[in-house]
Motif scaffolding. Structure first.
Motif, PDB file in Angstrom:
ATOM      1  N   LEU A   1      13.324   0.563  29.998  1.00 57.19           N
ATOM      2  CA  LEU A   1      14.249   0.294  28.895  1.00 57.19           C
ATOM      3  C   LEU A   1      14.073  -1.139  28.394  1.00 57.19           C
ATOM      4  N   ARG A   2      13.871  -2.061  29.308  1.00 58.69           N
ATOM      5  CA  ARG A   2      13.686  -3.460  28.906  1.00 58.69           C
ATOM      6  C   ARG A   2      12.450  -3.619  28.034  1.00 58.69           C
ATOM      7  N   GLU A   3      11.390  -2.864  28.347  1.00 54.39           N
ATOM      8  CA  GLU A   3      10.187  -2.925  27.517  1.00 54.39           C
ATOM      9  C   GLU A   3      10.479  -2.424  26.101  1.00 54.39           C
ATOM     10  N   LYS A   4      11.264  -1.352  25.992  1.00 55.97           N
ATOM     11  CA  LYS A   4      11.632  -0.831  24.682  1.00 55.97           C
ATOM     12  C   LYS A   4      12.408  -1.861  23.865  1.00 55.97           C
ATOM     13  N   LEU A   5      13.216  -2.651  24.539  1.00 66.07           N
ATOM     14  CA  LEU A   5      14.116  -3.583  23.855  1.00 66.07           C
ATOM     15  C   LEU A   5      13.506  -4.965  23.658  1.00 66.07           C
ATOM     16  N   THR A   6      12.247  -5.125  24.033  1.00 62.17           N
ATOM     17  CA  THR A   6      11.580  -6.427  23.890  1.00 62.17           C
ATOM     18  C   THR A   6      10.858  -6.508  22.549  1.00 62.17           C
ATOM     19  N   PRO A   7      11.245  -7.440  21.676  1.00 65.92           N
ATOM     20  CA  PRO A   7      10.588  -7.556  20.359  1.00 65.92           C
ATOM     21  C   PRO A   7       9.125  -7.967  20.500  1.00 65.92           C
ATOM     22  N   ASP A   8       8.301  -7.501  19.550  1.00 71.28           N
ATOM     23  CA  ASP A   8       6.881  -7.854  19.541  1.00 71.28           C
ATOM     24  C   ASP A   8       6.549  -8.742  18.345  1.00 71.28           C
ATOM     25  N   TYR A   9       7.563  -9.414  17.807  1.00 69.72           N
ATOM     26  CA  TYR A   9       7.371 -10.303  16.663  1.00 69.72           C
ATOM     27  C   TYR A   9       8.055 -11.637  16.965  1.00 69.72           C
ATOM     28  N   PRO A  10       7.680 -12.709  16.275  1.00 69.48           N
ATOM     29  CA  PRO A  10       8.256 -14.030  16.570  1.00 69.48           C
ATOM     30  C   PRO A  10       9.763 -14.045  16.335  1.00 69.48           C
ATOM     31  N   ILE A  11      10.477 -14.730  17.187  1.00 67.30           N
ATOM     32  CA  ILE A  11      11.912 -14.850  17.018  1.00 67.30           C
ATOM     33  C   ILE A  11      12.212 -15.595  15.717  1.00 67.30           C
ATOM     34  N   GLY A  12      13.224 -15.147  15.017  1.00 67.96           N
ATOM     35  CA  GLY A  12      13.590 -15.735  13.737  1.00 67.96           C
ATOM     36  C   GLY A  12      13.019 -14.988  12.556  1.00 67.96           C
ATOM     37  N   CYS A  13      11.973 -14.160  12.789  1.00 69.94           N
ATOM     38  CA  CYS A  13      11.370 -13.416  11.691  1.00 69.94           C
ATOM     39  C   CYS A  13      12.381 -12.444  11.093  1.00 69.94           C
ATOM     40  N   LYS A  14      13.147 -11.795  11.967  1.00 68.79           N
ATOM     41  CA  LYS A  14      14.296 -11.005  11.561  1.00 68.79           C
ATOM     42  C   LYS A  14      15.555 -11.728  12.034  1.00 68.79           C
ATOM     43  N   ARG A  15      16.682 -11.260  11.598  1.00 69.66           N
ATOM     44  CA  ARG A  15      17.935 -11.907  11.958  1.00 69.66           C
ATOM     45  C   ARG A  15      18.151 -11.872  13.467  1.00 69.66           C
ATOM     46  N   VAL A  16      18.415 -13.027  14.065  1.00 71.77           N
ATOM     47  CA  VAL A  16      18.757 -13.117  15.475  1.00 71.77           C
ATOM     48  C   VAL A  16      20.207 -12.673  15.641  1.00 71.77           C
ATOM     49  N   LEU A  17      20.466 -11.818  16.638  1.00 71.08           N
ATOM     50  CA  LEU A  17      21.789 -11.227  16.807  1.00 71.08           C
ATOM     51  C   LEU A  17      22.487 -11.797  18.035  1.00 71.08           C
ATOM     52  N   PHE A  18      23.814 -11.716  18.022  1.00 69.18           N
ATOM     53  CA  PHE A  18      24.630 -12.262  19.097  1.00 69.18           C
ATOM     54  C   PHE A  18      25.463 -11.147  19.714  1.00 69.18           C
ATOM     55  N   SER A  19      25.343 -10.958  21.021  1.00 70.21           N
ATOM     56  CA  SER A  19      26.161  -9.931  21.670  1.00 70.21           C
ATOM     57  C   SER A  19      26.127 -10.104  23.184  1.00 70.21           C
ATOM     58  N   ASN A  20      27.265  -9.829  23.800  1.00 71.76           N
ATOM     59  CA  ASN A  20      27.352  -9.800  25.257  1.00 71.76           C
ATOM     60  C   ASN A  20      27.443  -8.376  25.803  1.00 71.76           C
ATOM     61  N   ASP A  21      27.738  -7.406  24.934  1.00 68.29           N
ATOM     62  CA  ASP A  21      27.981  -6.051  25.415  1.00 68.29           C
ATOM     63  C   ASP A  21      27.036  -4.994  24.846  1.00 68.29           C
ATOM     64  N   TYR A  22      26.098  -5.393  23.988  1.00 69.18           N
ATOM     65  CA  TYR A  22      25.156  -4.429  23.408  1.00 69.18           C
ATOM     66  C   TYR A  22      24.198  -3.881  24.468  1.00 69.18           C
ATOM     67  N   TYR A  23      23.517  -4.765  25.178  1.00 72.37           N
ATOM     68  CA  TYR A  23      22.592  -4.316  26.212  1.00 72.37           C
ATOM     69  C   TYR A  23      23.297  -3.504  27.304  1.00 72.37           C
ATOM     70  N   PRO A  24      24.437  -3.962  27.826  1.00 68.56           N
ATOM     71  CA  PRO A  24      25.129  -3.146  28.834  1.00 68.56           C
ATOM     72  C   PRO A  24      25.472  -1.742  28.333  1.00 68.56           C
ATOM     73  N   ALA A  25      25.817  -1.613  27.048  1.00 69.52           N
ATOM     74  CA  ALA A  25      26.122  -0.288  26.507  1.00 69.52           C
ATOM     75  C   ALA A  25      24.889   0.610  26.529  1.00 69.52           C
ATOM     76  N   LEU A  26      23.718   0.033  26.275  1.00 71.63           N
ATOM     77  CA  LEU A  26      22.488   0.830  26.237  1.00 71.63           C
ATOM     78  C   LEU A  26      22.035   1.273  27.628  1.00 71.63           C
ATOM     79  N   THR A  27      22.546   0.639  28.661  1.00 74.03           N
ATOM     80  CA  THR A  27      22.164   1.009  30.026  1.00 74.03           C
ATOM     81  C   THR A  27      23.023   2.136  30.590  1.00 74.03           C
ATOM     82  N   GLN A  28      24.024   2.580  29.853  1.00 74.95           N
ATOM     83  CA  GLN A  28      24.927   3.612  30.361  1.00 74.95           C
ATOM     84  C   GLN A  28      24.244   4.978  30.357  1.00 74.95           C
ATOM     85  N   PRO A  29      24.656   5.878  31.279  1.00 72.29           N
ATOM     86  CA  PRO A  29      23.967   7.171  31.419  1.00 72.29           C
ATOM     87  C   PRO A  29      24.081   8.086  30.208  1.00 72.29           C
ATOM     88  N   ASN A  30      25.044   7.842  29.312  1.00 72.16           N
ATOM     89  CA  ASN A  30      25.185   8.720  28.140  1.00 72.16           C
ATOM     90  C   ASN A  30      24.474   8.164  26.908  1.00 72.16           C
TER      91      ASN A  30
END
Length: 488
Positions: free
Chosen positions: A276-305
């Protein structure tokens, strides 16, 4: 001839830009102001975006007018309801609500060379003639829908996050979310606990960094109210941080690399599954798209549903979505978190300047304006939050205040010269935009596709510098940059 404060002024849009413009003018003695707002309420994006978890990713003490500090923000990163209430309160306190005509959509505006005035037409068939026209419609007002075959064939409810259908109960539903932009990372953690299953269709992963949020306590509210300097310190601190990181866009790339390391650490800390971490790792330079801020986005994606699907969507069918591997992903509800049409400035309005020249023709290769405010051959027309004034880092309210002060100076110049029209010099505007695009070539925004770039590849949205450099450039209007032409 009109009096010193006589120009009649029409503002299109009642969001932060339109309200701020009206207040700036009222505070400086200009009272002949009309605001046309297509919706039934003020607020712009903060009126429209009611999706769960909607909030600003700029700290509230900075995402507010400098002349209207708010000591009792509920959180450092306040939600849309608090921001909307703030804007309404500011409009009420400054007496601009009476100038707003709600439910009035502008369709056309035409400049008359003989009179130096603008004729503005609205969808209800009404016509208004004014001396000065100001567009404050913003850049993020029109939701973008993806071009997916069969998009209208889905049997269940579907909607864009900017037009959230609150009548659709997601409890126990199979939900498909298309898109991983700023809205999606806010509503996904909100809906994940209640849905039966959530499939997130990700085309490109985002760079996500921690959000240093906190609830302000009653003690802090009292401190901010009794010692305004404390709130100013909070505002100045976040402004300074934004200015520091803006330097990473051009001058000091090492700053951007530092942010990338923080984002990578944040991902590694919150997502233990290497696949899952590989899927969520960008392959482009940071800043090229909007940098996002979140503390609960990644934890939500790790849930079994939750399932993160990266195989491209090839079509939508009544039962759900089909991907390029032939798999069918059944869904009860589809939510489009696919952002906005940010490069179609002023669309669908038709704006005609000198000799009937249409603004869309002047912008064939992409929108451009002098400091994002004025366009040659469109006299007495001013733009708030126009081309190349969006920020990669910082508060757009700060930029809007710079623009409204500059526009107010232009209107003062017109008031001092009744019967004239003001037009930015074409050579100056061309030179300015050539230099701006040359500077833009050094930014990360050139190294991937994003909503910042139009179909021709031109970056028409962002400002390639600090808030300070923009404030410095717009602090004083130089009459030599314009032609002042008598029309009577």
């Amino acid at each position: 001839m009109k009096a010193r404060n006589g120009p009649s002024i029409l503002i299109i849009g009642a969001g932060f830009g339109g309200i701020g413009m009206a207040i700036e003018l009222r505070r400086n003695g200009f009272d002949d102001i009309t605001i046309l707002e297509r919706a039934a309420d003020l607020g712009g994006v903060w009126r429209e975006n009611t999706y769960p978890g909607a909030a600003c990713d700029v700290p509230s003490p900075l995402y507010s007018y400098s002349f209207e500090p708010k000591p009792d923000w509920p959180q450092r990163y306040s939600g849309r309801a608090a921001i909307h209430d703030y804007l309404r309160g500011v409009a009420e306190r400054h007496g601009v609500l009476d100038a707003i005509h709600f439910g009035t959509s502008v369709t056309d505006a035409e400049f008359d060379d003989a009179t130096g005035q603008w004729t503005v037409r609205t969808a209800d068939g009404d016509t208004r003639i004014v001396d000065v026209l100001i567009s404050a419609v913003g850049q993020l007002s029109r939701p973008a829908m993806p071009a997916i075959p069969g998009i209208d064939s889905f049997a269940g409810p579907s909607f864009h996050s900017a037009a959230w259908d609150h009548d659709v109960d997601l409890t126990g539903k199979r939900v498909a979310c298309i898109g991983t932009g700023a809205s999606a990372i806010q509503f996904i953690p909100e809906i994940q606990p209640v849905v039966a299953h959530l499939t997130l269709f990700q085309r490109t992963p985002a760079w996500v960094i921690p959000k240093f949020d906190t609830d302000y306590t009653p003690i802090q509210h009292n401190l901010f109210a009794r010692l305004p300097g404390a709130l100013l310190v909070e505002r100045f601190g976040w402004w300074s941080i934004a200015e520091f990181f803006s330097l990473g866009l051009v001058e000091f790339p090492a700053i951007t690399r530092l942010v990338a390391r923080v984002a990578a650490w944040h991902l590694a800390k919150q997502v233990a599954d290497p696949h899952l971490r590989e899927k969520l790792t960008p392959d482009y330079p940071i800043g090229c798209k909007r940098v996002l801020f979140s503390n609960d986005y990644y934890p939500a994606l790790t849930q079994p549903n939750v399932q993160v699907e990266t195989t491209p969507i090839t079509g939508i069918i009544p039962a759900g979505l089909r991907t390029a591997d032939g798999a069918v992903h059944e869904a009860d509800v589809i939510i489009y978190g696919t952002g906005f049409k940010g490069t179609e400035f002023l669309w669908p309005m038709n704006i005609y300047g000198r000799a009937g020249r249409q603004l869309s023709d002047a912008w064939t290769d992409g929108a451009h304006a002098y400091y994002g405010i004025t366009v040659p051959d469109f006299p007495n027309l001013f733009l708030v939050y126009g081309p190349n004034t969006n920020l990669g880092v910082g508060s757009i309210i700060y930029m809007i205040e710079s623009q409204t002060r500059y526009i107010r100076q232009a209107i003062q110049l017109l008031a001092d010269h009744p019967g004239h029209c003001l037009d930015v010099r074409a050579d100056l505007e061309e030179h300015y935009n050539t230099a701006l695009q040359q500077r833009m070539a050094r930014t990360p925004w050139n190294f991937c596709s994003s909503w910042y770039r139009n179909s021709a590849g031109r970056i028409t949205n962002n400002w390639p510098g600090s808030q300070t450099s923009y404030r410095r450039g717009t602090r004083h209007l130089d009459p030599a940059h314009y032609t002042l032409t008598p029309v009577c």
